[in-house]
Scaffold this active site. Structure first.
Site, PDB file in Angstrom:
ATOM      1  N   ILE A 167       0.861  -1.190   0.000  1.00  0.00           N
ATOM      2  CA  ILE A 167       0.000   0.000   0.000  1.00  0.00           C
ATOM      3  C   ILE A 167       0.895   1.237   0.000  1.00  0.00           C
ATOM      4  CG2 ILE A 167      -1.742   1.340   1.271  1.00  0.00           C
ATOM      5  CD1 ILE A 167      -2.903  -1.269   0.286  1.00  0.00           C
ATOM      6  N   HIS A 168       0.762   2.090  -1.039  1.00  0.00           N
ATOM      7  CA  HIS A 168       1.588   3.294  -1.046  1.00  0.00           C
ATOM      8  C   HIS A 168       0.971   4.474  -1.784  1.00  0.00           C
ATOM      9  CE1 HIS A 168       2.514   2.034  -5.157  1.00  0.00           C
ATOM     10  NE2 HIS A 168       2.925   3.268  -5.358  1.00  0.00           N
ATOM     11  N   ARG A 169      -0.125   4.268  -2.532  1.00  0.00           N
ATOM     12  CA  ARG A 169      -0.697   5.343  -3.345  1.00  0.00           C
ATOM     13  C   ARG A 169      -1.177   6.499  -2.475  1.00  0.00           C
ATOM     14  NH1 ARG A 169      -0.614   5.441  -9.173  1.00  0.00           N
ATOM     15  NH2 ARG A 169      -0.365   3.297  -9.838  1.00  0.00           N
ATOM     16  N   ALA A 170      -0.954   7.720  -2.963  1.00  0.00           N
ATOM     17  CA  ALA A 170      -1.343   8.910  -2.219  1.00  0.00           C
ATOM     18  C   ALA A 170      -2.834   8.938  -1.915  1.00  0.00           C
ATOM     19  CB  ALA A 170      -0.939  10.164  -2.996  1.00  0.00           C
ATOM     20  N   ASP A 188      -2.365  -1.500  -3.882  1.00  0.00           N
ATOM     21  CA  ASP A 188      -2.902  -0.356  -4.625  1.00  0.00           C
ATOM     22  C   ASP A 188      -1.917   0.060  -5.718  1.00  0.00           C
ATOM     23  OD1 ASP A 188      -0.898   0.915  -3.194  1.00  0.00           O
ATOM     24  OD2 ASP A 188      -2.236   2.255  -2.075  1.00  0.00           O
TER      25      ASP A 188
END
Length: 352
Positions: free
Chosen positions: A202-205, A277
């Protein structure tokens, strides 16, 4: 032929490896690393594992707001491109490094090659979507990974020098999958058994910048009883700390540092399911034929949705849990090409 290749983030290093291998047989390549991913586990290790030549320039831009980061990249890239005077500037994907490189080259009247052109999530709240659109509209060569991407460009009246060459990430997976099985010890190190754990990224802004989204995601993970492995992106770790959200109370969750490409391939290949993501991880899951659950409302990789190889769930707790528990038996096809995208890219440029 002289090409300046601009890289800045993990997925771009992976995409560049097969192309650089082919390109350097006959031509000169200058690699510029913007420093968008600067952590050693997110950057240096990929150059080492993938045998990508060390960057000729390292800009060291690091993190920052979109405007600050992109602007600083453009200032430094302009000086390099003016100095090197390449025949082409090559960019990958949809990061701020992609956009900065494309804008600098276009304004200096140097043709832009965009690898992974034509992707659209149709959600302009995503910074990646803005980067994709802008880059495509100033590019001279647009190399698409799928027929859908070609059609997206056609709908925007972009048809010149547009080619579906397949996905360069598929080239990379095919080349490195066996090497990963030979060299990676990550399963033994983490005491994991194949197909007995779920892999998380999980890393999306759109998720990490929203405290409620992160609360929902963590609540879903708490309800998933099986073992979960989460190589946590530094940005995600920082955001969770700033929100005061803890992960150490979630049962059967192993949070680890970011891992190299070979370890990541091994974790993906042996996972029961992948929860992510990330656009790149969605594709890698498809290549590995591992069911994927995507914690987003849209995906640019619509081909992965067709047989439930990938299920979109947003950040709804019940939907995440249900999708992870669901017994799916996807059918996989060669929608991402034949694993020879790099050769097709170089051949197309040579025959202009």
């Amino acid at each position: 032929m002289k090409i300046v290749t601009i890289l800045g983030a993990r997925p771009q290093f992976i995409k560049a490896a097969p192309v650089s291998r082919v390109l350097r047989k006959k031509h000169t390549e200058i690699i510029v690393h913007t420093g968008q991913h600067y952590d050693a586990n997110m950057s240096d290790i990929f150059f080492e594992e993938l045998n990508i030549p060390k960057p000729d320039y390292h800009l060291g831009v690091g993190s920052g707001t979109h405007g600050k980061q992109t602007g600083e990249m453009m200032i430094k890239l302009e000086e390099i491109v003016l100095n090197e005077q390449p025949d082409y500037v090559l960019v990958y994907g949809d990061t701020n490094s992609t956009l900065a490189g494309a804008l600098v080259a276009a304004k200096l009247h140097i043709p832009v090659i965009h690898v992974e052109a034509g992707l659209r999530s149709f959600n302009k709240k995503m910074p990646e979507e803005i980067n994709r659109i802008m880059t495509d509209h100033v590019s001279e060569f647009l190399f698409c990974p799928t027929d859908t991407a070609v059609e997206n460009l056609k709908n925007e009246n972009i048809t010149r020098n547009v080619l579906n060459i397949g996905d360069v990430m598929y080239d990379a997976v095919l080349y490195n999958k066996e090497l990963a099985q030979e060299k990676s010890t990550i399963l033994a190190d983490l005491r994991l058994e194949a197909k007995q754990y779920h892999l998380i990224t999980i890393h999306r802004a759109e998720n990490t910048d929203d405290v409620q989204n992160m609360k929902n995601i963590l609540e879903a993970f708490a309800q998933i009883e099986e073992v979960k492995v989460w190589p946590m992106h530094p940005r995600t770790k920082h955001k969770l700390a700033s929100y005061g959200l803890r992960v150490d109370t979630i049962p059967n969750l192993k949070v680890i540092e970011p891992v190299g490409y070979l370890d990541m391939l091994t974790l993906e290949c042996n996972a029961k399911k992948i929860i992510t993501d990330s656009g790149g991880v969605q594709k890698e899951a498809y290549f590995m034929q591992v069911p994927c659950v995507t914690v987003r409302e849209q995906t640019e990789w619509v081909e992965t949705l067709e047989t439930e190889a990938n299920i979109l769930v947003g950040t709804d707790v019940e939907k995440i849990v249900a999708a992870v528990k669901k017994d799916v038996r996807p059918v996989y096809s060669e929608v991402f090409g034949d694993g020879k995208a790099a050769e097709k890219i170089v051949e197309a440029i040579e025959h202009v």
